[in-house]
Design a protein around this motif. Structure first.
Motif, PDB file in Angstrom:
ATOM      1  N   LEU A   9       0.755  -1.179   0.170  1.00 27.95           N
ATOM      2  CA  LEU A   9      -0.060  -0.667  -0.338  1.00 27.95           C
ATOM      3  C   LEU A   9       1.074   1.273  -0.184  1.00 27.95           C
ATOM      4  O   LEU A   9       0.894   2.260  -0.245  1.00 27.95           O
ATOM      5  CB  LEU A   9      -0.693   0.089   1.185  1.00 27.95           C
ATOM      6  N   ALA A  10       1.712   1.042   0.799  1.00 19.76           N
ATOM      7  CA  ALA A  10       3.190   2.090   0.926  1.00 19.76           C
ATOM      8  C   ALA A  10       3.586   2.436  -0.695  1.00 19.76           C
ATOM      9  O   ALA A  10       4.070   3.637  -1.214  1.00 19.76           O
ATOM     10  CB  ALA A  10       4.435   2.524   1.586  1.00 19.76           C
ATOM     11  N   ALA A  11       3.560   1.346  -1.588  1.00 16.64           N
ATOM     12  CA  ALA A  11       3.930   1.323  -3.234  1.00 16.64           C
ATOM     13  C   ALA A  11       3.061   2.110  -3.833  1.00 16.64           C
ATOM     14  O   ALA A  11       3.387   3.306  -4.606  1.00 16.64           O
ATOM     15  CB  ALA A  11       4.299   0.386  -3.257  1.00 16.64           C
ATOM     16  N   VAL A  12       1.429   1.804  -2.649  1.00 16.71           N
ATOM     17  CA  VAL A  12       0.213   2.584  -4.534  1.00 16.71           C
ATOM     18  C   VAL A  12       0.769   4.023  -4.079  1.00 16.71           C
ATOM     19  O   VAL A  12       0.347   4.715  -4.612  1.00 16.71           O
ATOM     20  CB  VAL A  12      -0.848   1.599  -4.210  1.00 16.71           C
ATOM     21  N   LEU A  13       1.047   4.162  -2.773  1.00 12.05           N
ATOM     22  CA  LEU A  13       0.740   6.176  -2.809  1.00 12.05           C
ATOM     23  C   LEU A  13       1.754   6.344  -3.149  1.00 12.05           C
ATOM     24  O   LEU A  13       1.372   7.394  -4.120  1.00 12.05           O
ATOM     25  CB  LEU A  13       0.824   5.808  -0.978  1.00 12.05           C
ATOM     26  N   LEU A  14       3.297   5.797  -3.195  1.00  9.53           N
ATOM     27  CA  LEU A  14       4.247   6.335  -4.029  1.00  9.53           C
ATOM     28  C   LEU A  14       3.350   6.405  -5.514  1.00  9.53           C
ATOM     29  O   LEU A  14       3.961   7.813  -6.051  1.00  9.53           O
ATOM     30  CB  LEU A  14       5.478   5.525  -3.450  1.00  9.53           C
ATOM     31  N   SER A  15       3.414   5.794  -6.464  1.00 14.52           N
ATOM     32  CA  SER A  15       2.249   5.623  -7.605  1.00 14.52           C
ATOM     33  C   SER A  15       1.818   6.995  -7.585  1.00 14.52           C
ATOM     34  O   SER A  15       1.941   7.413  -8.281  1.00 14.52           O
ATOM     35  CB  SER A  15       2.074   4.449  -8.119  1.00 14.52           C
ATOM     36  N   THR A  16       0.542   6.861  -7.327  1.00 14.59           N
ATOM     37  CA  THR A  16      -0.332   7.682  -7.153  1.00 14.59           C
ATOM     38  C   THR A  16       0.487   9.343  -6.615  1.00 14.59           C
ATOM     39  O   THR A  16       0.116  10.140  -7.287  1.00 14.59           O
ATOM     40  CB  THR A  16      -1.424   7.714  -6.021  1.00 14.59           C
ATOM     41  N   VAL A  17       1.390   9.327  -5.710  1.00 11.91           N
ATOM     42  CA  VAL A  17       1.637  10.785  -5.812  1.00 11.91           C
ATOM     43  C   VAL A  17       2.753  10.574  -6.965  1.00 11.91           C
ATOM     44  O   VAL A  17       2.992  12.518  -7.663  1.00 11.91           O
ATOM     45  CB  VAL A  17       2.231  10.718  -4.604  1.00 11.91           C
ATOM     46  N   ILE A  18       3.885  10.116  -7.554  1.00 13.57           N
ATOM     47  CA  ILE A  18       4.483  10.037  -8.251  1.00 13.57           C
ATOM     48  C   ILE A  18       3.531  10.835  -9.551  1.00 13.57           C
ATOM     49  O   ILE A  18       3.977  11.906 -10.413  1.00 13.57           O
ATOM     50  CB  ILE A  18       5.337   8.794  -8.833  1.00 13.57           C
TER      51      ILE A  18
END
Length: 332
Positions: A9-18
């Motif tokens: 989920l942290a990686a999904v959040l990073l993808s969303t922000v990028i």
């Protein structure tokens, strides 16, 4: 929620922000409504993150992980196109701009090309974060270990039994596939129980825990149990694909280590100290004594459940003047 799920989920959040940042910048640069471009990018970024973490990095995504990284970009582009078609409708509903949809449909080829173009850098950034490791990447960016830091860690060393003979029997390419599945099967139990992969080394790996994370609730023992259970659960799949189920041995030790950035042209996080050499010797001791897991007495004494722990004697470690008392742990 498991540690693996939190990491995903942290990686999904990073993808969303990028993707949101890329979408806002590129939309503003071409003079389009920023709120529409940003929301489309948010939805696409979240979709790409979910696709990457819960499909590509899952059991069903083996075919994509085996694909050449540059070739897999074309698969991601198709996913982006599909996500864009969904996102533009959600965006216009949420922002109350349904009247704009006829214009959007007329400009659909342009919109697809535009979002695909800015998505490629985002996809590449996500792939880099996955290859390097999200935590390692953040530590390097933030300079967590720019200066050496002393920390207390528990280290786990693991190797496949009889890997040389097994490699000769299976052949280099089949052995590579065998090791790849083996290491993939063992990685999730480690992360689920608070550890992280420090290094993949040939047919084995080194995993690390913060001391408190490993000792609290005997998490290190639960991780070891889960690793052996994962391979046993996949036994039929190994036998069907390779004709053999892997056996492996584990060595565990803990203590104070120095954690620091290392390298110049290529940066990484390195761990230094006697605990590394002693941990490697624990894994060798498991082979010498013919047991599945050896734990140093230092770690064993900190555990609350010693019902499956028994003393084995002592091991001499090169460069260490005092012999290290060791114990066998019998995985459940």
């Amino acid at each position: 929620m498991t540690a693996t799920t939190r990491r995903k989920l942290a990686a999904v959040l990073l993808s969303t922000v990028i993707f949101a940042c890329l979408g806002a910048l590129t939309t503003a640069a071409v003079g389009r409504p920023v709120e529409i471009g940003t929301m489309n990018a948010l939805l696409i970024g979240a979709g790409i993150g979910l696709f990457e973490e819960f499909y590509v990095q899952g059991p069903r995504g083996n075919w994509m992980r085996a694909m050449h990284p540059l070739r897999s970009i074309f698969i991601y582009i198709l996913v982006v196109m599909a996500l864009y078609l969904v996102a533009l409708h959600i965006t216009h509903v949420v922002l109350g701009r349904l009247d704009d949809l006829p214009v959007v449909y007329r400009r659909l080829p342009y919109g697809l090309a535009f979002f695909t173009a800015f998505s490629i850098p985002g996809i590449l950034m996500m792939r880099v974060a996955h290859f390097v490791g999200l935590r390692t990447l953040l530590d390097l960016i933030l300079g967590t270990y720019h200066r050496p830091v002393q920390e207390r860690k528990v280290l786990l060393f693991l190797d496949i039994n009889g890997s040389t003979a097994l490699g000769e029997r299976l052949g280099a390419l089949t052995m590579r596939a065998f090791v790849r599945k083996f290491l993939s099967d063992l990685s999730q139990p480690i992360v689920d129980h608070g550890g992280e992969i420090y290094l993949y080394k040939g047919d084995g790996l080194i995993a690390i825990w913060n001391w408190s994370d490993a000792i609290n609730d005997d998490a290190i023992l639960h991780a070891i149990d889960a690793m052996f259970a994962a391979v046993a659960r996949e036994g039929k799949a190994y036998a069907r694909a390779f004709g053999v189920v892997p056996g492996f041995r584990i060595g565990v030790h803990g203590g104070d280590v120095i954690v620091s950035e290392q390298g110049d042209a290529k940066r990484s996080i390195g761990i230094y100290g006697d605990a590394i050499n002693i941990g490697a010797r624990m894994e060798e001791a498991a082979r010498t004594h013919g047991v599945r897991c050896v734990i140093s007495e230092m770690v064993a004494d900190a555990l609350s459940d010693r019902s499956r722990v028994r003393a084995l004697g002592s091991e001499q470690v090169k460069g260490i003047s005092t012999a290290i008392p060791i114990c066998e742990y019998a995985p459940g």
